[in-house]
Design a protein around this motif. Structure first.
Motif, short mmCIF file in Angstrom:
data_model
loop_
_atom_site.label_atom_id
_atom_site.label_comp_id
_atom_site.label_asym_id
_atom_site.label_seq_id
_atom_site.Cartn_x
_atom_site.Cartn_y
_atom_site.Cartn_z
N PRO A 72 0.83 -1.21 0.00
CA PRO A 72 0.00 0.00 0.00
C PRO A 72 0.86 1.26 0.00
O PRO A 72 2.00 1.26 0.48
N ALA A 73 0.30 2.32 -0.52
CA ALA A 73 1.02 3.59 -0.58
C ALA A 73 0.09 4.73 -0.21
O ALA A 73 -1.11 4.71 -0.50
N LEU A 74 0.67 5.74 0.40
CA LEU A 74 0.00 7.00 0.67
C LEU A 74 0.71 8.07 -0.13
O LEU A 74 1.92 8.25 0.01
N VAL A 75 -0.03 8.77 -0.98
CA VAL A 75 0.50 9.88 -1.77
C VAL A 75 -0.05 11.17 -1.17
O VAL A 75 -1.27 11.33 -1.04
N VAL A 76 0.82 12.08 -0.79
CA VAL A 76 0.43 13.33 -0.15
C VAL A 76 1.01 14.49 -0.96
O VAL A 76 2.15 14.42 -1.45
N VAL A 77 0.23 15.58 -1.07
CA VAL A 77 0.73 16.76 -1.76
C VAL A 77 0.05 18.00 -1.21
O VAL A 77 -1.13 17.98 -0.86
N GLY A 78 0.81 19.08 -1.08
CA GLY A 78 0.23 20.36 -0.72
C GLY A 78 -0.52 20.95 -1.90
O GLY A 78 -0.05 20.89 -3.04
N SER A 79 -1.67 21.52 -1.64
CA SER A 79 -2.50 22.04 -2.74
C SER A 79 -1.82 23.15 -3.52
O SER A 79 -2.13 23.37 -4.70
N ASP A 80 -0.87 23.85 -2.89
CA ASP A 80 -0.21 24.99 -3.53
C ASP A 80 1.25 24.70 -3.87
O ASP A 80 2.04 25.63 -4.02
N ASP A 81 1.59 23.43 -4.00
CA ASP A 81 2.98 23.06 -4.28
C ASP A 81 3.33 23.38 -5.73
O ASP A 81 2.76 22.82 -6.66
N ALA A 82 4.30 24.27 -5.92
CA ALA A 82 4.75 24.63 -7.27
C ALA A 82 5.85 23.71 -7.77
O ALA A 82 6.03 23.56 -8.98
N PHE A 83 6.62 23.11 -6.86
CA PHE A 83 7.70 22.22 -7.27
C PHE A 83 7.16 20.89 -7.79
O PHE A 83 7.58 20.39 -8.84
N THR A 84 6.28 20.27 -7.04
CA THR A 84 5.67 18.99 -7.44
C THR A 84 4.16 19.16 -7.33
O THR A 84 3.58 18.86 -6.28
N PRO A 85 3.51 19.62 -8.36
CA PRO A 85 2.09 19.97 -8.29
C PRO A 85 1.18 18.76 -8.14
O PRO A 85 1.61 17.60 -8.24
N ILE A 86 -0.09 19.05 -7.93
CA ILE A 86 -1.09 18.01 -7.72
C ILE A 86 -1.08 17.00 -8.86
O ILE A 86 -1.27 15.79 -8.63
N ALA A 87 -0.86 17.46 -10.09
CA ALA A 87 -0.87 16.54 -11.23
C ALA A 87 0.16 15.43 -11.07
O ALA A 87 -0.08 14.28 -11.46
N ASP A 88 1.33 15.73 -10.51
CA ASP A 88 2.35 14.70 -10.28
C ASP A 88 1.86 13.68 -9.25
O ASP A 88 2.09 12.47 -9.39
N ALA A 89 1.20 14.17 -8.20
CA ALA A 89 0.66 13.27 -7.18
C ALA A 89 -0.44 12.40 -7.76
O ALA A 89 -0.52 11.19 -7.47
N GLU A 90 -1.29 12.99 -8.58
CA GLU A 90 -2.39 12.22 -9.19
C GLU A 90 -1.85 11.14 -10.12
O GLU A 90 -2.40 10.04 -10.19
N LEU A 91 -0.76 11.43 -10.82
CA LEU A 91 -0.14 10.43 -11.69
C LEU A 91 0.37 9.25 -10.88
O LEU A 91 0.14 8.08 -11.25
N MET A 92 1.03 9.51 -9.78
CA MET A 92 1.50 8.41 -8.93
C MET A 92 0.32 7.63 -8.36
O MET A 92 0.35 6.39 -8.30
N HIS A 93 -0.70 8.33 -7.94
CA HIS A 93 -1.89 7.69 -7.38
C HIS A 93 -2.55 6.76 -8.40
O HIS A 93 -2.94 5.63 -8.07
N ARG A 94 -2.65 7.21 -9.66
CA ARG A 94 -3.24 6.37 -10.71
C ARG A 94 -2.37 5.18 -11.04
O ARG A 94 -2.86 4.10 -11.41
N THR A 95 -1.05 5.34 -10.94
CA THR A 95 -0.11 4.29 -11.33
C THR A 95 0.02 3.21 -10.28
O THR A 95 0.13 2.02 -10.61
N LEU A 96 -0.02 3.57 -9.03
CA LEU A 96 0.12 2.61 -7.94
C LEU A 96 -1.12 1.72 -7.86
O LEU A 96 -2.25 2.21 -7.90
N PRO A 97 -0.96 0.41 -7.71
CA PRO A 97 -2.12 -0.49 -7.64
C PRO A 97 -2.98 -0.28 -6.39
O PRO A 97 -4.19 -0.50 -6.43
N ASP A 98 -2.36 0.14 -5.28
CA ASP A 98 -3.09 0.27 -4.02
C ASP A 98 -2.61 1.53 -3.31
O ASP A 98 -1.62 1.50 -2.58
#
Length: 268
Positions: free
Chosen positions: A207-233
């Motif tokens: 299992p994985a937990l993906v966390v991101v700050g809503s205002d993160d300019a370095f690693t934006p929400i889209a990067d977190a969403e990509l990891m979330h979609r890619t990880l099976p759980d």
């Protein structure tokens, strides 16, 4: 402050709590283990053990000039786990620390029971990004950490939080200013050559937990969403009104997400 000899370096670390359930936390650039102090205090207790170390080149650990690859960082993580007799453990990291977590899982999947990937990205560096990171390494050696720290503070910590939480902004600034330029430059050169971790995440069996700050300019929400979609759980937690350091900017919200994830691991 305890230290461990890992290969040819000395690693400084904190080890809070006790028990069979262990969580190892990896800091980002250009910080040190103290960025995890709120999590050490919250989760290091009877029944749960939390370890946070200074990466080589950072904090009170040995500085090795040149280039530090992510594989080297990952083997340091496992070396410290072996020193502390941690068989398996959950592993979390923020920003560059999250990428080191992915590299550690790539090399040592049998040791990891769960992943926490905070404000990080899984994609390989772009050609332009590789050039920028190598130039930054040269700049840090030439100028020291001060100018860089001043330049990036408002991206590390949201401007509203700099005003609302001056003690957090001061802590982040101090960590950056006190980092060794040689250690930070070595990490930047290694980071420029990091591989793509999306295939690693696709094959992830924990299992994985993906966390991101809503205002993160370095690693934006889209990067977190990509990891979330890619990880099976995986679970995705977006921390509102935080930039790149949600564990400090929104300590309670970050800890709630982490607590729920750790409880879910313990129940498996």
């Amino acid at each position: 402050m305890p230290t461990a000899s890992i290969g040819d370096i000395t690693v400084a670390y904190e080890d809070a709590g006790d028990g069979d359930q262990a969580l190892v936390l990896v800091h980002g650039h250009p910080f040190d283990r103290s960025m995890w102090q709120p999590q050490l205090e919250r989760f290091g207790r009877p029944g749960r053990r939390v370890v946070a170390a200074d990466l080589r080149g950072y904090g009170a650990s040995s500085v090795v000039p040149g280039t530090t690859t992510f594989e080297t960082f990952a083997r340091d993580v496992i070396g410290l786990a072996d020193h502390l007799n941690l068989g398996t453990f959950a592993l979390g990291g923020l920003s560059m620390g999250g990428q080191i977590v992915m590299e550690t899982y790539r090399l040592f999947p049998e040791r990891i029971t769960g992943l926490i990937l905070a404000d990080t990205s899984a994609q390989a560096e772009t050609p332009a990004g590789r050039t920028i990171r190598r130039q930054l390494a040269d700049r840090l050696l030439a100028e020291g950490m001060g100018p860089y720290a001043e330049e990036v503070l408002t991206k590390m910590v949201a401007p509203s939080n700099i005003a609302r939480l001056p003690e957090v902004a001061q802590k982040v600034m101090l960590m950056m200013q006190q980092t060794s330029p040689a250690g930070a430059a070595a990490a930047m050169r290694g980071r420029a050559d990091r591989p793509d971790y999306l295939e690693t995440l696709k094959r992830c069996t924990v299992p994985a937990l993906v966390v991101v700050g809503s205002d993160d300019a370095f690693t934006p929400i889209a990067d977190a969403e990509l990891m979330h979609r890619t990880l099976p759980d995986s679970t995705l937690a977006i921390i509102k009104d935080a930039a790149h350091m949600p564990n400090l900017e929104r300590e309670d919200e970050f800890n709630e997400a982490l607590d729920a994830f750790l409880i879910s691991l313990e129940q498996r």
